[in-house]
Design an enzyme around this catalytic site. Structure first.
Site, PDB file in Angstrom:
ATOM      1  N   THR A   2     141.495  86.049  64.288  1.00  0.00           N
ATOM      2  CA  THR A   2     140.256  85.325  64.235  1.00  0.00           C
ATOM      3  C   THR A   2     139.508  85.687  63.001  1.00  0.00           C
ATOM      4  O   THR A   2     138.757  84.876  62.702  1.00  0.00           O
ATOM      5  CB  THR A   2     139.333  85.340  65.534  1.00  0.00           C
TER       6      THR A   2
ATOM      7  N   CYS B 296     141.913  97.130  49.281  1.00  0.00           N
ATOM      8  CA  CYS B 296     142.365  95.923  48.430  1.00  0.00           C
ATOM      9  C   CYS B 296     141.618  96.150  47.027  1.00  0.00           C
ATOM     10  O   CYS B 296     142.174  95.863  45.873  1.00  0.00           O
ATOM     11  CB  CYS B 296     141.440  94.649  48.974  1.00  0.00           C
TER      12      CYS B 296
ATOM     13  N   HIS C  93     138.225  90.581  43.548  1.00  0.00           N
ATOM     14  CA  HIS C  93     137.728  91.778  43.055  1.00  0.00           C
ATOM     15  C   HIS C  93     138.179  92.169  41.454  1.00  0.00           C
ATOM     16  O   HIS C  93     139.243  92.024  41.196  1.00  0.00           O
ATOM     17  CB  HIS C  93     138.337  93.013  43.889  1.00  0.00           C
TER      18      HIS C  93
HETATM   19  P1  NAP Z   1     136.637  90.508  60.274  1.00  0.00           P
HETATM   20  O1  NAP Z   1     136.534  89.178  59.556  1.00  0.00           O
HETATM   21  O2  NAP Z   1     135.533  91.150  60.707  1.00  0.00           O
HETATM   22  O3  NAP Z   1     137.761  90.260  61.632  1.00  0.00           O
HETATM   23  C1  NAP Z   1     137.892  91.275  62.690  1.00  0.00           C
HETATM   24  C2  NAP Z   1     139.021  90.883  63.436  1.00  0.00           C
HETATM   25  O4  NAP Z   1     139.181  91.968  64.501  1.00  0.00           O
HETATM   26  C3  NAP Z   1     138.662  89.681  64.376  1.00  0.00           C
HETATM   27  O5  NAP Z   1     139.777  89.041  64.684  1.00  0.00           O
HETATM   28  C4  NAP Z   1     137.955  90.253  65.586  1.00  0.00           C
HETATM   29  O6  NAP Z   1     138.194  89.470  66.677  1.00  0.00           O
HETATM   30  C5  NAP Z   1     138.820  91.586  65.699  1.00  0.00           C
HETATM   31  N1  NAP Z   1     138.207  92.449  66.567  1.00  0.00           N
HETATM   32  C6  NAP Z   1     136.928  93.118  66.352  1.00  0.00           C
HETATM   33  N2  NAP Z   1     136.717  93.965  67.483  1.00  0.00           N
HETATM   34  C7  NAP Z   1     138.022  94.164  68.212  1.00  0.00           C
HETATM   35  C8  NAP Z   1     138.108  94.844  69.450  1.00  0.00           C
HETATM   36  N3  NAP Z   1     137.537  95.752  69.853  1.00  0.00           N
HETATM   37  N4  NAP Z   1     139.404  94.571  69.739  1.00  0.00           N
HETATM   38  C9  NAP Z   1     140.326  93.850  69.157  1.00  0.00           C
HETATM   39  N5  NAP Z   1     140.132  93.096  68.074  1.00  0.00           N
HETATM   40  C10 NAP Z   1     138.683  93.120  67.447  1.00  0.00           C
HETATM   41  O7  NAP Z   1     137.379  91.587  59.467  1.00  0.00           O
HETATM   42  P2  NAP Z   1     138.259  91.339  58.075  1.00  0.00           P
HETATM   43  O8  NAP Z   1     137.618  91.215  56.762  1.00  0.00           O
HETATM   44  O9  NAP Z   1     139.324  90.237  58.529  1.00  0.00           O
HETATM   45  O10 NAP Z   1     139.071  92.691  57.960  1.00  0.00           O
HETATM   46  C11 NAP Z   1     140.108  92.866  58.761  1.00  0.00           C
HETATM   47  C12 NAP Z   1     140.842  94.373  58.563  1.00  0.00           C
HETATM   48  O11 NAP Z   1     141.445  94.398  57.222  1.00  0.00           O
HETATM   49  C13 NAP Z   1     139.771  95.612  58.170  1.00  0.00           C
HETATM   50  O12 NAP Z   1     140.497  96.959  58.685  1.00  0.00           O
HETATM   51  C14 NAP Z   1     139.463  95.425  57.015  1.00  0.00           C
HETATM   52  O13 NAP Z   1     139.250  96.795  56.570  1.00  0.00           O
HETATM   53  C15 NAP Z   1     140.759  95.150  56.368  1.00  0.00           C
HETATM   54  N6  NAP Z   1     140.685  94.467  54.883  1.00  0.00           N
HETATM   55  C16 NAP Z   1     139.906  93.594  54.743  1.00  0.00           C
HETATM   56  C17 NAP Z   1     140.165  92.882  53.505  1.00  0.00           C
HETATM   57  C18 NAP Z   1     139.122  92.013  52.964  1.00  0.00           C
HETATM   58  O14 NAP Z   1     139.400  91.458  51.720  1.00  0.00           O
HETATM   59  N7  NAP Z   1     138.315  91.353  54.060  1.00  0.00           N
HETATM   60  C19 NAP Z   1     140.920  93.470  52.419  1.00  0.00           C
HETATM   61  C20 NAP Z   1     141.694  94.364  52.723  1.00  0.00           C
HETATM   62  C21 NAP Z   1     141.723  95.133  54.087  1.00  0.00           C
HETATM   63  P3  NAP Z   1     136.954  88.627  67.367  1.00  0.00           P
HETATM   64  O15 NAP Z   1     136.936  87.452  66.400  1.00  0.00           O
HETATM   65  O16 NAP Z   1     137.348  88.210  68.661  1.00  0.00           O
HETATM   66  O17 NAP Z   1     135.741  89.479  67.356  1.00  0.00           O
END
Ligand code: NAP
Length: 363
Positions: free
Chosen positions: A14, A159, A254
């Site tokens: 999500t 990233c 980025h």
């Molecule tokens: P995000 O938009 O905040 O999404 C977080 C996801 O984790 C949501 O699906 C959320 O579910 C779930 N989640 C939160 N708490 C949880 C729990 N206690 N148990 C199980 N699931 C849980 O974060 P994002 O930007 O997609 O990043 C996700 C990961 O990828 C992170 O580790 C981040 O560092 C990494 N990352 C991000 C990027 C980027 O450009 N954004 C790039 C490289 C790596 P709900 O919706 O149900 O809360």
């Protein structure tokens, strides 16, 4: 669904990165999303309901995912029998993520993670498919060390490093050594997930701090460029990197401003451009579905690359480079740019999964 496709689960489906997986895997020739999971707040809902009001992609939710019931990512057994590989993009406490990903792998799942929790675990490869595909060989040691038959764990790097790792590696593989680099990143808002920083903090502003990002930018390249010796990846020690990481008001993409010092042998600027333009690696040779035809695109224009104009280059999987010029302190300087949620996150991980498939790790 074609029965020959590999069944995929997305943990954190999500979120910002998770939604990109759902979008990018729509009609993938080898993979099909069969399972989605997120936090207990979303568990039990139809996917469409779980992302209502926060679907950030510009295309609709794919039909095969829309009605899937979201599982609880913490309940590993819910994924059993539903998928062979899970992409992990949950945002939770690092210790909990580390334990969870090992739990999936020890239950026979192939795990490809966007999280930083295992980036420095000795037997876990951190792979950029064009740079260190050979590190996937660590999976044999990993399975032996941990008693896994089918499970495996591979991680993506941070990233921000993607904007300069392929250009750096292309120069190294052309025979030039690099001693020092200074990198200043200008990182997009989507890199912080949704909703990210407050608009009041970002509008008319730059935030010169991203928690943990400078350390990642300085250390992760050394593991990626490291060598496998005696069942462990030994970090490269000859390159010193200093990073400044800033959050800027750009939606996606980025940028990195890089100054670089070579060892004794110093290529001419024209030669560097030729090296970058000619750079190809295993994903291109194998024509993997997500491989960009040109992993590095060199832009001649004086004011490129720019996020708005260049982040989507070649399915948003290429790194765009420009403004190569002499540096008054080191040897050269240039600008690198990539799409952080595609090449830097979901797309880069899909490319890694494609490599795992063709190398037989998913059989
Ligand atoms: P995000 O938009 O905040 O999404 C977080 C996801 O984790 C949501 O699906 C959320 O579910 C779930 N989640 C939160 N708490 C949880 C729990 N206690 N148990 C199980 N699931 C849980 O974060 P994002 O930007 O997609 O990043 C996700 C990961 O990828 C992170 O580790 C981040 O560092 C990494 N990352 C991000 C990027 C980027 O450009 N954004 C790039 C490289 C790596 P709900 O919706 O149900 O809360």
């Amino acid at each position: 669904m074609s029965i020959s496709k590999i069944k995929i689960g997305v943990l954190g489906a999500t979120g910002m990165v998770g939604q990109n997986y759902i979008r990018l895997l729509d009609n993938h020739p080898w993979f099909e999303v069969e399972y989605v999971a997120a936090s207990p707040n979303s568990a039990g809902k139809r996917y469409e309901d779980a992302v209502a009001g926060r679907w950030h992609m510009q295309t609709p939710i794919p039909n095969n995912v829309r009605n899937l019931i979201v599982g609880d990512a913490n309940q590993i057994l819910q994924a059993q029998g539903r998928c062979r590989l899970v992409f992990s993009a949950v945002e939770m406490d690092k210790t909990a993520v580390a334990e969870l990903e090992l739990g999936y792998a020890s239950n026979g799942f192939a795990v490809v993670s966007n999280n930083s929790a295992h980036r420095h675990t000795a037997d876990v490869p951190m792979v950029i498919p064009e740079v260190n595909p050979d590190h996937l060989e660590m999976i044999h040691d990993q399975r032996k060390n941990r008693g896994w038959d089918d499970g495996l764990l591979v991680v993506k790097s941070n990233c921000s490093v993607q904007s300069y790792m392929a250009p750096l590696y292309a120069l190294l593989s052309a025979g030039y050594s690099v001693k020092r680099m200074i990198i200043t990143t200008l990182q997009a808002l989507s890199g912080a997930g949704y909703p990210g920083p407050s608009a009041l903090d970002l509008t008319d502003n730059i935030v010169p701090y991203i928690n943990g990002e400078e350390e990642k930018s300085e250390i992760e390249p050394l593991k990626i460029l490291g060598q496998i010796k005696n069942g462990a990846i030994l970090n490269e020690t000859s390159i010193k990197i200093s990073a400044h990481c800033n959050r800027v008001a750009v939606t996606h993409g980025h940028t990195a401003c890089v100054s670089l010092e070579f060892g004794n042998s110093k290529p001419k600027l024209d030669e560097i451009v030729d090296i970058w333009r000619g750079f190809r690696a295993i994903p291109q040779d194998l024509e993997l579905p997500f491989a960009p035809k040109r992993p590095i695109i060199y832009r001649e224009e004086v004011d490129r690359p720019q996020p708005q104009k260049d982040r989507e280059s070649d399915k948003a999987m290429s790194v765009s480079v420009g403004r190569l010029r002499r540096c008054n302190v080191f040897d050269i300087r240039f600008i690198g740019l990539h799409h952080n949620t595609i090449r830097g996150a979901a797309g880069g991980a899909v490319l890694t999964a494609e490599l795992l498939k063709v190398q037989g790790y998913l059989s």
